[in-house]
Design a protein around this motif. Structure first.
Motif, PDB file in Angstrom:
ATOM      1  N   SER A  28      10.151 -45.285 -36.378  1.00  0.00           N
ATOM      2  CA  SER A  28      10.752 -44.711 -35.149  1.00  0.00           C
ATOM      3  C   SER A  28       9.835 -43.307 -35.663  1.00  0.00           C
ATOM      4  CB  SER A  28      11.941 -43.766 -36.095  1.00  0.00           C
ATOM      5  OG  SER A  28      13.025 -45.032 -35.792  1.00  0.00           O
ATOM      6  N   VAL A  29      10.279 -42.426 -34.437  1.00  0.00           N
ATOM      7  CA  VAL A  29       9.468 -40.977 -34.256  1.00  0.00           C
ATOM      8  C   VAL A  29      10.701 -40.038 -34.204  1.00  0.00           C
ATOM      9  CG1 VAL A  29       8.008 -39.796 -32.778  1.00  0.00           C
ATOM     10  CG2 VAL A  29       7.208 -42.002 -33.575  1.00  0.00           C
ATOM     11  N   LEU A  30      10.875 -38.774 -34.480  1.00  0.00           N
ATOM     12  CA  LEU A  30      11.681 -37.920 -33.998  1.00  0.00           C
ATOM     13  C   LEU A  30      10.962 -36.452 -33.439  1.00  0.00           C
ATOM     14  CD1 LEU A  30      13.061 -39.783 -35.873  1.00  0.00           C
ATOM     15  CD2 LEU A  30      14.205 -38.095 -37.638  1.00  0.00           C
ATOM     16  N   GLY A  31      10.854 -35.884 -32.270  1.00  0.00           N
ATOM     17  CA  GLY A  31      10.341 -35.063 -31.754  1.00  0.00           C
ATOM     18  C   GLY A  31      10.731 -34.022 -32.846  1.00  0.00           C
ATOM     19  N   TYR A  32       9.956 -32.102 -32.199  1.00  0.00           N
ATOM     20  CA  TYR A  32       9.860 -31.042 -32.792  1.00  0.00           C
ATOM     21  C   TYR A  32      11.739 -30.851 -32.509  1.00  0.00           C
ATOM     22  CZ  TYR A  32       9.498 -26.157 -32.283  1.00  0.00           C
ATOM     23  OH  TYR A  32       9.111 -25.121 -32.897  1.00  0.00           O
ATOM     24  N   GLU A  58      10.036 -28.899 -37.646  1.00  0.00           N
ATOM     25  CA  GLU A  58      11.234 -28.719 -38.159  1.00  0.00           C
ATOM     26  C   GLU A  58      12.409 -29.990 -37.864  1.00  0.00           C
ATOM     27  OE1 GLU A  58      12.071 -24.493 -36.575  1.00  0.00           O
ATOM     28  OE2 GLU A  58       9.924 -24.487 -36.789  1.00  0.00           O
ATOM     29  N   VAL A  59      12.554 -30.597 -38.290  1.00  0.00           N
ATOM     30  CA  VAL A  59      12.913 -32.232 -37.925  1.00  0.00           C
ATOM     31  C   VAL A  59      14.095 -31.663 -39.500  1.00  0.00           C
ATOM     32  CG1 VAL A  59      13.733 -34.226 -37.797  1.00  0.00           C
ATOM     33  CG2 VAL A  59      11.724 -33.880 -36.454  1.00  0.00           C
ATOM     34  N   GLN A  60      15.015 -32.513 -38.612  1.00  0.00           N
ATOM     35  CA  GLN A  60      15.976 -31.727 -39.929  1.00  0.00           C
ATOM     36  C   GLN A  60      16.736 -33.917 -40.213  1.00  0.00           C
ATOM     37  OE1 GLN A  60      18.782 -28.748 -39.836  1.00  0.00           O
ATOM     38  NE2 GLN A  60      17.426 -27.057 -40.198  1.00  0.00           N
ATOM     39  N   LEU A  67       5.052 -39.365 -42.577  1.00  0.00           N
ATOM     40  CA  LEU A  67       4.410 -37.301 -42.342  1.00  0.00           C
ATOM     41  C   LEU A  67       5.686 -37.255 -41.905  1.00  0.00           C
ATOM     42  CD1 LEU A  67       1.620 -36.051 -41.679  1.00  0.00           C
ATOM     43  CD2 LEU A  67       1.923 -36.363 -39.665  1.00  0.00           C
ATOM     44  N   VAL A  68       5.330 -36.098 -42.696  1.00  0.00           N
ATOM     45  CA  VAL A  68       6.919 -34.896 -42.756  1.00  0.00           C
ATOM     46  C   VAL A  68       5.987 -33.805 -42.153  1.00  0.00           C
ATOM     47  CG1 VAL A  68       8.621 -33.884 -43.255  1.00  0.00           C
ATOM     48  CG2 VAL A  68       8.160 -36.177 -44.227  1.00  0.00           C
ATOM     49  N   GLY A  69       6.813 -33.370 -40.854  1.00  0.00           N
ATOM     50  CA  GLY A  69       6.201 -31.649 -40.415  1.00  0.00           C
ATOM     51  C   GLY A  69       6.366 -30.832 -41.567  1.00  0.00           C
ATOM     52  N   ASP A  70       6.064 -29.756 -40.195  1.00  0.00           N
ATOM     53  CA  ASP A  70       6.538 -28.482 -41.843  1.00  0.00           C
ATOM     54  C   ASP A  70       7.592 -28.014 -41.123  1.00  0.00           C
ATOM     55  OD1 ASP A  70       3.838 -27.717 -41.361  1.00  0.00           O
ATOM     56  OD2 ASP A  70       3.036 -27.522 -40.497  1.00  0.00           O
TER      57      ASP A  70
END
Length: 220
Positions: free
Chosen positions: A127-131, A115-117, A94-97
């Motif tokens: 893994s989970v990468l936060g805002y 807005e993850v880069q 799942l990739v956010g906006d």
């Protein structure tokens, strides 16, 4: 006390997986639920706003996806996200906006908040990468221990995860320097910075600067 619960790490208003994550106490509990969550999100999307180019793949019409990117489902790519040439998305993603999945990056069983880069040569698995988390060029998550045993998160106490595959949990606004390795079970608190070429394991507190394992300082 280790601040490593979902509520400590993430602003859930910045992901479509908010409901699932909110039901988890610790973020690694979400890893076994990503695939079914992505499917449910995708099946509920408005196809006037999302393309459905392959089975279990949904891509926002405002996203930019390079022709040489490879995307397998289940996968949802959010609005105004950029997927660059050679990206390899292996499913359960799942990739956010407003995110960036860069050239030659590989994603597998992970959640990227808005807005993850991950812009250059990154591997992100389990893994989970936060805002607004950012991984410098060549930074990777290592998601399997060399001895293939279950991953344990080492903080003020040891947290048994029951998982053989578990990369890293990055809180909101975490910055990971170039060519760093986040070892299995790494948890980095909000707004912390990891120096380039670091080898990180265990729990890194919020608002910290990680220079090496013996030099972790609080931001001033």
């Amino acid at each position: 006390m280790d601040a490593i619960k979902v509520c400590d790490l993430f602003d859930l208003t910045h992901t479509r997986a908010a409901k699932m994550l909110a039901a988890c106490e610790y973020p690694w509990e979400a890893l076994s639920k990503i695939g079914e969550t992505v499917l449910a999100i995708g099946q509920g999307l408005d196809l006037s706003d999302y393309d459905h180019p392959a089975e279990d793949v949904w891509i926002a019409k405002t996203a930019t996806v390079a022709a040489t990117a490879s995307i397998a489902g289940p996968c949802v790519i959010g609005e105004k996200t950029e997927v660059r040439p050679g990206a390899f998305i292996r499913g359960n993603v799942l990739v956010g906006d407003g995110a960036v999945v860069g050239n030659s990056c590989e994603l597998k069983n992970c959640i990227l908040f808005d807005e993850v880069q991950t812009p250059h040569y990154n591997y992100v698995g389990d893994s989970v990468l936060g805002y607004k988390a950012h991984m410098g060029a060549g930074a990777v998550t290592s998601n399997v221990k060399g001895d293939k045993k279950n991953v344990v998160v080492h903080g003020e106490r040891d947290y048994e995860t029951g998982r053989k595959k578990f990369g890293a949990m990055l809180g909101d606004n975490v910055e990971v320097g170039c060519n760093s390795v986040l070892n299995p079970g790494t948890v980095v608190g909000r707004c912390s910075n990891i120096y380039p070429t670091s080898c990180v394991r265990g729990v890194i507190p919020a608002n910290s600067i990680y220079k090496d394992k013996d030099h972790i300082v609080t931001k001033k």
